[in-house]
Design a protein around this motif. Sequence first.
Motif, PDB file in Angstrom:
ATOM      1  N   UNK A 100     -16.494  10.501   0.145  1.00  0.00           N
ATOM      2  CA  UNK A 100     -16.312   9.053   0.022  1.00  0.00           C
ATOM      3  C   UNK A 100     -16.016   8.637  -1.420  1.00  0.00           C
ATOM      4  N   UNK A 101     -16.691   9.281  -2.367  1.00  0.00           N
ATOM      5  CA  UNK A 101     -16.492   8.947  -3.777  1.00  0.00           C
ATOM      6  C   UNK A 101     -15.073   9.308  -4.226  1.00  0.00           C
ATOM      7  N   UNK A 102     -14.571  10.446  -3.764  1.00  0.00           N
ATOM      8  CA  UNK A 102     -13.214  10.843  -4.122  1.00  0.00           C
ATOM      9  C   UNK A 102     -12.193   9.845  -3.582  1.00  0.00           C
ATOM     10  N   UNK A 103     -12.429   9.341  -2.396  1.00  0.00           N
ATOM     11  CA  UNK A 103     -11.517   8.349  -1.826  1.00  0.00           C
ATOM     12  C   UNK A 103     -11.509   7.088  -2.688  1.00  0.00           C
ATOM     13  N   UNK A 104     -12.677   6.621  -3.076  1.00  0.00           N
ATOM     14  CA  UNK A 104     -12.760   5.424  -3.928  1.00  0.00           C
ATOM     15  C   UNK A 104     -12.121   5.667  -5.291  1.00  0.00           C
ATOM     16  N   UNK A 105     -12.377   6.852  -5.871  1.00  0.00           N
ATOM     17  CA  UNK A 105     -11.791   7.172  -7.172  1.00  0.00           C
ATOM     18  C   UNK A 105     -10.266   7.248  -7.073  1.00  0.00           C
ATOM     19  N   UNK A 106      -9.771   7.829  -5.999  1.00  0.00           N
ATOM     20  CA  UNK A 106      -8.321   7.953  -5.808  1.00  0.00           C
ATOM     21  C   UNK A 106      -7.678   6.575  -5.688  1.00  0.00           C
ATOM     22  N   UNK A 107      -8.299   5.703  -4.913  1.00  0.00           N
ATOM     23  CA  UNK A 107      -7.758   4.337  -4.781  1.00  0.00           C
ATOM     24  C   UNK A 107      -7.721   3.642  -6.123  1.00  0.00           C
ATOM     25  N   UNK A 108      -8.797   3.805  -6.892  1.00  0.00           N
ATOM     26  CA  UNK A 108      -8.868   3.158  -8.210  1.00  0.00           C
ATOM     27  C   UNK A 108      -7.795   3.717  -9.144  1.00  0.00           C
ATOM     28  N   UNK A 109      -7.613   5.027  -9.144  1.00  0.00           N
ATOM     29  CA  UNK A 109      -6.618   5.650 -10.019  1.00  0.00           C
ATOM     30  C   UNK A 109      -5.209   5.181  -9.689  1.00  0.00           C
ATOM     31  N   UNK A 110      -4.954   4.958  -8.406  1.00  0.00           N
ATOM     32  CA  UNK A 110      -3.633   4.514  -7.963  1.00  0.00           C
ATOM     33  C   UNK A 110      -3.498   2.997  -7.937  1.00  0.00           C
ATOM     34  N   UNK A 111      -4.618   2.305  -8.210  1.00  0.00           N
ATOM     35  CA  UNK A 111      -4.648   0.846  -8.151  1.00  0.00           C
ATOM     36  C   UNK A 111      -4.211   0.348  -6.768  1.00  0.00           C
ATOM     37  N   UNK A 112      -4.777   0.972  -5.726  1.00  0.00           N
ATOM     38  CA  UNK A 112      -4.468   0.608  -4.338  1.00  0.00           C
ATOM     39  C   UNK A 112      -5.695   0.018  -3.670  1.00  0.00           C
ATOM     40  N   UNK A 113      -5.473  -0.963  -2.837  1.00  0.00           N
ATOM     41  CA  UNK A 113      -6.541  -1.542  -2.043  1.00  0.00           C
ATOM     42  C   UNK A 113      -6.710  -0.793  -0.729  1.00  0.00           C
ATOM     43  N   UNK A 114      -7.753  -1.139  -0.017  1.00  0.00           N
ATOM     44  CA  UNK A 114      -8.045  -0.520   1.273  1.00  0.00           C
ATOM     45  C   UNK A 114      -6.865  -0.701   2.230  1.00  0.00           C
ATOM     46  N   UNK A 115      -6.303  -1.901   2.266  1.00  0.00           N
ATOM     47  CA  UNK A 115      -5.171  -2.157   3.176  1.00  0.00           C
ATOM     48  C   UNK A 115      -3.978  -1.260   2.868  1.00  0.00           C
ATOM     49  N   UNK A 116      -3.699  -1.077   1.584  1.00  0.00           N
ATOM     50  CA  UNK A 116      -2.553  -0.260   1.192  1.00  0.00           C
ATOM     51  C   UNK A 116      -2.739   1.206   1.576  1.00  0.00           C
ATOM     52  N   UNK A 117      -3.937   1.733   1.348  1.00  0.00           N
ATOM     53  CA  UNK A 117      -4.205   3.127   1.720  1.00  0.00           C
ATOM     54  C   UNK A 117      -4.169   3.277   3.236  1.00  0.00           C
ATOM     55  N   UNK A 118      -4.726   2.315   3.939  1.00  0.00           N
ATOM     56  CA  UNK A 118      -4.703   2.364   5.402  1.00  0.00           C
ATOM     57  C   UNK A 118      -3.269   2.411   5.920  1.00  0.00           C
ATOM     58  N   UNK A 119      -2.414   1.609   5.325  1.00  0.00           N
ATOM     59  CA  UNK A 119      -1.009   1.599   5.749  1.00  0.00           C
ATOM     60  C   UNK A 119      -0.340   2.942   5.455  1.00  0.00           C
TER      61      UNK A 119
END
Length: 78
Positions: free
Chosen positions: A3-22
């Motif tokens: 879970x932490x890696x997912x959050x870190x990856x989103x932060x590094x890419x500056x992506x929100x939950x909706x964007x990653x989901x898409x």
Amino acid sequence: MTPEQCRMARAALNLGVREVAKLASVSTNTITRLERGEQLKGSTVQAIRAALEEAGIEFIPDNGSGPGVRLKKSRSGS
């Protein structure tokens, strides 16, 4: 992927939950559940991981200091 890696990856890419989901073709609720540490199907986690890798993330396995993520080097070398 933790879970932490997912959050870190989103932060590094500056992506929100909706964007990653898409990108992963899953629901926003699925990303939220993963990041809360809920159990998901292995194929679902793999789809999310693959989407993040395609977006430029490299997952770092636990090397004694815990797992992590980093941005992949650009192909141009910069």
